[in-house]
Design a protein around this motif. Structure first.
Motif, mmCIF file in Angstrom:
data_model
loop_
_atom_site.group_PDB
_atom_site.id
_atom_site.type_symbol
_atom_site.label_atom_id
_atom_site.label_comp_id
_atom_site.label_asym_id
_atom_site.label_seq_id
_atom_site.Cartn_x
_atom_site.Cartn_y
_atom_site.Cartn_z
ATOM 1 N N SER A 199 0.816 -1.217 0.000
ATOM 2 C CA SER A 199 0.000 0.000 0.000
ATOM 3 C C SER A 199 0.850 1.267 0.000
ATOM 4 O O SER A 199 0.401 2.320 -0.457
ATOM 5 C CB SER A 199 -0.939 0.010 1.210
ATOM 6 N N SER A 200 2.073 1.171 0.512
ATOM 7 C CA SER A 200 2.959 2.339 0.505
ATOM 8 C C SER A 200 3.340 2.746 -0.912
ATOM 9 O O SER A 200 3.833 3.861 -1.120
ATOM 10 C CB SER A 200 4.221 2.048 1.329
ATOM 11 N N ILE A 201 3.097 1.880 -1.881
ATOM 12 C CA ILE A 201 3.249 2.229 -3.303
ATOM 13 C C ILE A 201 1.864 2.370 -3.937
ATOM 14 O O ILE A 201 1.548 3.389 -4.548
ATOM 15 C CB ILE A 201 4.077 1.166 -4.048
ATOM 16 N N GLY A 202 1.022 1.325 -3.778
ATOM 17 C CA GLY A 202 -0.279 1.311 -4.439
ATOM 18 C C GLY A 202 -1.251 2.333 -3.910
ATOM 19 O O GLY A 202 -2.209 2.706 -4.600
ATOM 20 N N LYS A 203 -1.031 2.795 -2.685
ATOM 21 C CA LYS A 203 -1.922 3.781 -2.078
ATOM 22 C C LYS A 203 -1.118 4.974 -1.542
ATOM 23 O O LYS A 203 -1.558 5.667 -0.632
ATOM 24 C CB LYS A 203 -2.708 3.103 -0.943
ATOM 25 N N PHE A 204 0.063 5.173 -2.099
ATOM 26 C CA PHE A 204 0.937 6.241 -1.613
ATOM 27 C C PHE A 204 0.204 7.587 -1.659
ATOM 28 O O PHE A 204 -0.388 7.971 -2.665
ATOM 29 C CB PHE A 204 2.212 6.329 -2.462
ATOM 30 N N GLY A 205 0.258 8.314 -0.538
ATOM 31 C CA GLY A 205 -0.467 9.579 -0.435
ATOM 32 C C GLY A 205 -1.842 9.422 0.155
ATOM 33 O O GLY A 205 -2.426 10.386 0.659
ATOM 34 N N SER A 206 -2.391 8.210 0.059
ATOM 35 C CA SER A 206 -3.657 7.834 0.683
ATOM 36 C C SER A 206 -4.704 8.945 0.586
ATOM 37 O O SER A 206 -4.969 9.453 -0.503
ATOM 38 C CB SER A 206 -3.404 7.438 2.141
ATOM 39 N N TYR A 591 7.498 12.440 -11.224
ATOM 40 C CA TYR A 591 8.610 11.487 -11.250
ATOM 41 C C TYR A 591 8.876 10.943 -9.849
ATOM 42 O O TYR A 591 8.349 11.446 -8.843
ATOM 43 C CB TYR A 591 9.867 12.170 -11.809
ATOM 44 N N LEU A 592 9.711 9.931 -9.777
ATOM 45 C CA LEU A 592 10.027 9.275 -8.513
ATOM 46 C C LEU A 592 10.645 10.254 -7.516
ATOM 47 O O LEU A 592 10.502 10.088 -6.306
ATOM 48 C CB LEU A 592 10.957 8.086 -8.751
ATOM 49 N N GLU A 593 11.304 11.289 -8.001
ATOM 50 C CA GLU A 593 11.834 12.318 -7.104
ATOM 51 C C GLU A 593 10.741 12.888 -6.206
ATOM 52 O O GLU A 593 10.965 13.214 -5.038
ATOM 53 C CB GLU A 593 12.473 13.457 -7.911
ATOM 54 N N GLY A 594 9.536 13.014 -6.775
ATOM 55 C CA GLY A 594 8.421 13.558 -5.997
ATOM 56 C C GLY A 594 7.977 12.633 -4.881
ATOM 57 O O GLY A 594 7.524 13.093 -3.826
ATOM 58 N N VAL A 595 8.093 11.323 -5.095
ATOM 59 C CA VAL A 595 7.800 10.366 -4.035
ATOM 60 C C VAL A 595 8.735 10.606 -2.862
ATOM 61 O O VAL A 595 8.315 10.650 -1.694
ATOM 62 C CB VAL A 595 7.938 8.908 -4.557
ATOM 63 N N MET A 596 10.022 10.761 -3.171
ATOM 64 C CA MET A 596 11.015 10.936 -2.117
ATOM 65 C C MET A 596 10.864 12.292 -1.415
ATOM 66 O O MET A 596 11.144 12.421 -0.225
ATOM 67 C CB MET A 596 12.422 10.785 -2.695
ATOM 68 N N PRO A 601 9.110 8.950 7.044
ATOM 69 C CA PRO A 601 9.316 7.612 7.616
ATOM 70 C C PRO A 601 8.242 7.246 8.638
ATOM 71 O O PRO A 601 7.929 8.030 9.539
ATOM 72 C CB PRO A 601 10.692 7.719 8.272
ATOM 73 N N GLY A 602 7.659 6.063 8.467
ATOM 74 C CA GLY A 602 6.671 5.554 9.411
ATOM 75 C C GLY A 602 5.299 6.167 9.303
ATOM 76 O O GLY A 602 4.390 5.803 10.051
ATOM 77 N N ASP A 603 5.111 7.110 8.377
ATOM 78 C CA ASP A 603 3.828 7.793 8.275
ATOM 79 C C ASP A 603 2.778 6.883 7.650
ATOM 80 O O ASP A 603 3.063 6.081 6.763
ATOM 81 C CB ASP A 603 3.970 9.061 7.437
ATOM 82 N N TYR A 604 1.556 7.041 8.090
ATOM 83 C CA TYR A 604 0.422 6.241 7.618
ATOM 84 C C TYR A 604 0.224 6.373 6.112
ATOM 85 O O TYR A 604 -0.191 5.425 5.447
ATOM 86 C CB TYR A 604 -0.817 6.719 8.364
ATOM 87 N N GLU A 605 0.517 7.538 5.553
ATOM 88 C CA GLU A 605 0.230 7.811 4.153
ATOM 89 C C GLU A 605 1.472 7.968 3.275
ATOM 90 O O GLU A 605 1.415 7.683 2.074
ATOM 91 C CB GLU A 605 -0.607 9.088 4.027
ATOM 92 N N PHE A 606 2.584 8.399 3.859
ATOM 93 C CA PHE A 606 3.723 8.790 3.036
ATOM 94 C C PHE A 606 5.009 8.029 3.351
ATOM 95 O O PHE A 606 6.099 8.496 3.044
ATOM 96 C CB PHE A 606 3.970 10.298 3.161
ATOM 97 N N ASP A 607 4.883 6.860 3.967
ATOM 98 C CA ASP A 607 6.061 6.017 4.137
ATOM 99 C C ASP A 607 6.457 5.437 2.776
ATOM 100 O O ASP A 607 5.629 5.353 1.865
ATOM 101 C CB ASP A 607 5.763 4.890 5.126
ATOM 102 N N VAL A 608 7.714 5.052 2.640
ATOM 103 C CA VAL A 608 8.231 4.490 1.388
ATOM 104 C C VAL A 608 9.020 3.230 1.713
ATOM 105 O O VAL A 608 9.839 3.241 2.642
ATOM 106 C CB VAL A 608 9.138 5.504 0.646
ATOM 107 N N PRO A 609 8.786 2.120 0.973
ATOM 108 C CA PRO A 609 9.542 0.898 1.245
ATOM 109 C C PRO A 609 11.047 1.106 1.071
ATOM 110 O O PRO A 609 11.486 1.839 0.174
ATOM 111 C CB PRO A 609 9.009 -0.090 0.204
ATOM 112 N N GLU A 610 11.825 0.455 1.909
ATOM 113 C CA GLU A 610 13.276 0.615 1.876
ATOM 114 C C GLU A 610 13.848 0.218 0.516
ATOM 115 O O GLU A 610 14.775 0.867 0.012
ATOM 116 C CB GLU A 610 13.916 -0.231 2.978
ATOM 117 N N LYS A 611 13.300 -0.823 -0.078
ATOM 118 C CA LYS A 611 13.832 -1.255 -1.364
ATOM 119 C C LYS A 611 13.623 -0.205 -2.440
ATOM 120 O O LYS A 611 14.492 0.013 -3.300
ATOM 121 C CB LYS A 611 13.198 -2.576 -1.803
#
Length: 714
Positions: A199-206, A591-596, A601-611
């Motif tokens: 969900s941290s990718i598929g629902k990123f930003g929630s 772009y992916l820069e915007g994700v970063m 870290p640890g946020d319900y909506e804006f966490d990002v997987p380590e990989k």
């Protein structure tokens, strides 16, 4: 009654004409095909829809009745949105195997997960049946009589139109009942989960990013269609095999640029583009605020518990997302309608309409419509508001009340139809009981009950409340109900439903949740629903006549498209940025820069997987980057709505370039009024999808199934 045939697609009423439109794919030849070609399309209308040869329609099934999907391999691999598959992903998740948090990727066919009751439906053929449906209705004056004859005619068409034994016939209405189309369909019932990002990718930003731009969400999931040995629909079986499609979409690796042609193919749910101004005023000023107010307090309580408890988060994730989606949409819709001055524009359209009637000597025929709308909506308002409060509070936001309401209906079924109907309905309720309580928390629901019922008691028109509910202490009422109702647990619900109808209802009459639901429902059925339905039917008849009048006063230069109704449609446009407000301009690609940049870290909506962070740091993008940057989302001018979630975005040559999943907040009013300056649909760039599958999930076996192409490098 004058029959208006499909050629009406080629005319419209000038003051209603706008960029946009949701077009029936079988009727694209002519004006639509010319417009698409002028925008850069290199296909023909027959490449999009053809009965005799494979075409794009054969790769775009309706997903589970509410979303769209597309076939992307010769082995029945199916792509749709993460949020469309969310309920299925959740159903397979547990604390031990949390696919919502960790994602899931089947390594082979045997690991793919079945989803009981999930379906995908393909369109085989579309045919105009207006004359047959409206047969023998021309001389009827009663709306009830007309609808009864139409219903009978539709049943005859469905039962007697040619089809294969594994296919079904459906008839749908267009232009508010001025046109009817027959759809021959095939529905596949064995659909298995293949892969989903976390969900941290598929629902990123929630919920924070929902309905907004810029967006950085990988909103996708993969399923697979299975068929019997003859490649026909079949119930789930281990003997079923991957479906071989008539057509699947090649995937372009060349990406998008501003002004590139985009075609979105899918099943838009509902639009109301031709509502009169008085109806839009009522929605903006009365109905939407009521919906928003109730959902706001319910969501706030659920969110509080979800953030504090991971188990509650899993249980309520899908329910919360479903309620929050339209809550935020209605807020954006109201803001957009006000910003675009839509009500004033519709009033001007109506002034132009009145002039057009006079010019065509149709004032005597249709001149009564606008005054009739004013009177009808004024009378409708208190009943519409009461209906909204009851449905939002009792049927949608308070789970215990919804369950209790179903038991009130059980009693009504018994009284109306007898013991056998009671037994059948009871068994259905018992089947759903265990699955409901699996994702239910009485503690959460009690707090939702308190907040929602406080609003309900204060805002519901007083004449539609039971006497014993006026001036009630909601907190004390909640204590009594959630402490003493059997309906809060699966086991006690089963116990209370055991025995004869007489014994069941004797027990229920002592249950505080049931008695509250019954008292509220009785008042609703006696004082609200009959008048609501009567007035709604009258407004529907007015709207149908208004639609016919619009069509008759249109000119050849105009474009009128039928409102969305859950049937397959084509909408075309371009990749395009926009300016939502003064001194603000949005580029069309993120772009992916915007994700970063959004990463917390640890946020319900804006966490990002380590990989994903590691892939970003190493710029390990494979073949999916553009000038060293990885595209994530893009926007276009395609006219979309709910139901277009999961729709393929197709380039000028018929290749998949993106996956539709949302609209921008400023343009959510496009269901009522499409403004080309700010209405944009939001899509996942297909290269981001491929990147996640390939580099993040290491599911290269899925990439090998697909046909990857470079159309711009020919």
């Amino acid at each position: 009654m004058k029959l208006i045939r499909y050629c009406i697609l080629l005319i419209s009423f000038s003051s209603f004409a706008q960029q946009g439109g949701m077009w029936i794919p079988s009727l694209l030849e002519g004006l639509n095909e010319s417009e698409m070609t002028s925008l850069g399309m290199k296909m023909s209308a027959k490449d999009i829809y053809d009965v005799n040869q494979s075409s794009l329609k054969d790769a775009v099934p309706h997903f589970n009745g509410g979303c769209t999907s597309e076939v992307i391999s010769p082995n029945g691999l199916l792509l749709t949105n993460h949020h469309c598959g969310y309920g299925a992903i959740q159903s397979h998740s547990s604390l031990e195997n949390d696919y919502l948090t960790d994602g899931f990727w089947a390594k082979n066919y045997t690991e793919e997960l079945p989803n009981p009751e999930m379906t995908v439906t393909f369109i085989v053929k579309i045919e105009d049946v207006t004359a047959q449906v409206l047969k023998n209705t021309q001389k009827l004056s009663s709306e009830e009589e007309k609808q009864a004859v139409i219903k009978k005619n539709i049943s005859h068409i469905v039962e007697n139109s040619p089809k294969e034994s594994w296919q079904n016939n459906r008839v749908r209405t267009f232009y508010e009942g001025n046109q009817y189309m027959l759809f021959v369909v095939e529905t596949f019932k064995d659909v298995r989960l293949v892969g989903t990002p976390p969900s941290s990718i598929g629902k990123f930003g929630s919920d924070t990013d929902n309905w907004v731009w810029p967006r950085h969400t990988g909103d996708f999931a993969l399923f697979r269609i299975y068929a019997d040995k003859n490649n026909r629909p079949a119930e789930y079986s281990e003997n079923n095999v991957p479906y071989t499609p008539k057509h699947f979409l090649p995937i372009s690796l060349d990406g998008v640029e501003e002004d590139d042609f985009t075609l979105v193919f899918g099943y838009p749910g509902t639009t109301d583009e031709y509502l009169p101004a008085v109806a839009v005023e009522q929605r903006v000023n009365v109905i939407n605020p009521a919906r928003i107010g109730l959902r706001e307090v319910a969501l706030k309580e659920q969110d509080k518990f979800m953030r504090a408890d991971k188990e509650i988060k899993i249980k309520y994730a899908s329910k919360y997302a479903r309620i929050a989606n339209y809550y935020k949409k209605w807020i954006g819709e109201n803001q957009g309608l006000k910003k675009s001055n839509a009500i004033a524009i519709k009033k001007q359209q109506e002034a132009d309409f009145t002039k057009a009637l006079a010019q065509k000597n149709l004032s005597q025929t249709y001149g009564h419509l606008l005054p009739a709308f004013e009177k009808a909506y004024q009378e409708f308002e208190p009943y519409n508001l009461a209906y909204t409060y009851f449905s939002e509070a009792i049927l949608r936001n308070i789970e215990l009340m919804r369950n209790a309401f179903q038991l009130v209906q059980l009693e009504q079924v018994y009284q109306a139809k007898g013991k056998q109907s009671f037994t059948d309905r009871k068994e259905n309720l018992l089947e759903r009981n265990a699955s409901f309580h699996k994702d239910y928390s009485p503690h959460v629901d009690k707090e939702v009950f308190i907040k929602v019922m406080q609003v309900f008691a204060a805002e519901m028109p007083a004449e539609f409340l039971p006497e014993n509910f006026k001036n009630v202490n909601i907190e004390k009422l909640a204590d009594d109900i959630y402490s003493n109702s059997a309906l809060t647990t699966s086991e006690n619900t089963q116990k209370i439903l055991k025995g004869s109808p007489k014994n069941v209802f004797k027990k229920l009459e002592k249950d505080p949740a049931f008695t509250l639901a019954k008292s509220l429902t009785q008042v609703f059925y006696q004082k609200v629903l009959p008048t609501y339905q009567e007035q709604e039917l009258a407004i529907t008849a007015l709207q149908r006549e208004y639609m016919r009048a619009i069509l008759e006063t249109s000119t050849k230069e105009d474009r009128i498209f039928p409102d969305a109704n859950g049937t397959l449609r084509v909408t075309y446009g371009k990749v395009k940025g926009y300016s939502p407000s003064d001194a603000v301009h949005y580029q069309p690609v993120t772009y992916l820069e915007g994700v970063m940049e959004k990463y917390i870290p640890g946020d319900y909506e804006f966490d990002v997987p380590e990989k994903l962070i590691d892939l970003y740091k190493n710029k390990d993008y494979g073949a999916y980057a553009e000038n060293g940057k990885l595209p994530v989302n893009f926007i276009g001018t395609n006219h979309t709505t709910g139901g277009n979630s999961g729709s393929p975005t197709i380039d000028a040559e018929g290749n998949l370039i993106g996956l539709n999943f949302d609209r921008v907040w400023e343009g959510t009013m496009s269901d009522i009024y499409y403004d080309p300056s700010i209405c944009r649909n939001i899509m996942v760039d297909v290269r981001y999808i491929l990147f996640i599958i390939d580099k993040y999930a290491n599911a290269q076996h899925l990439i090998k199934e697909m046909k990857l192409v470079h159309p711009k490098k020919k």
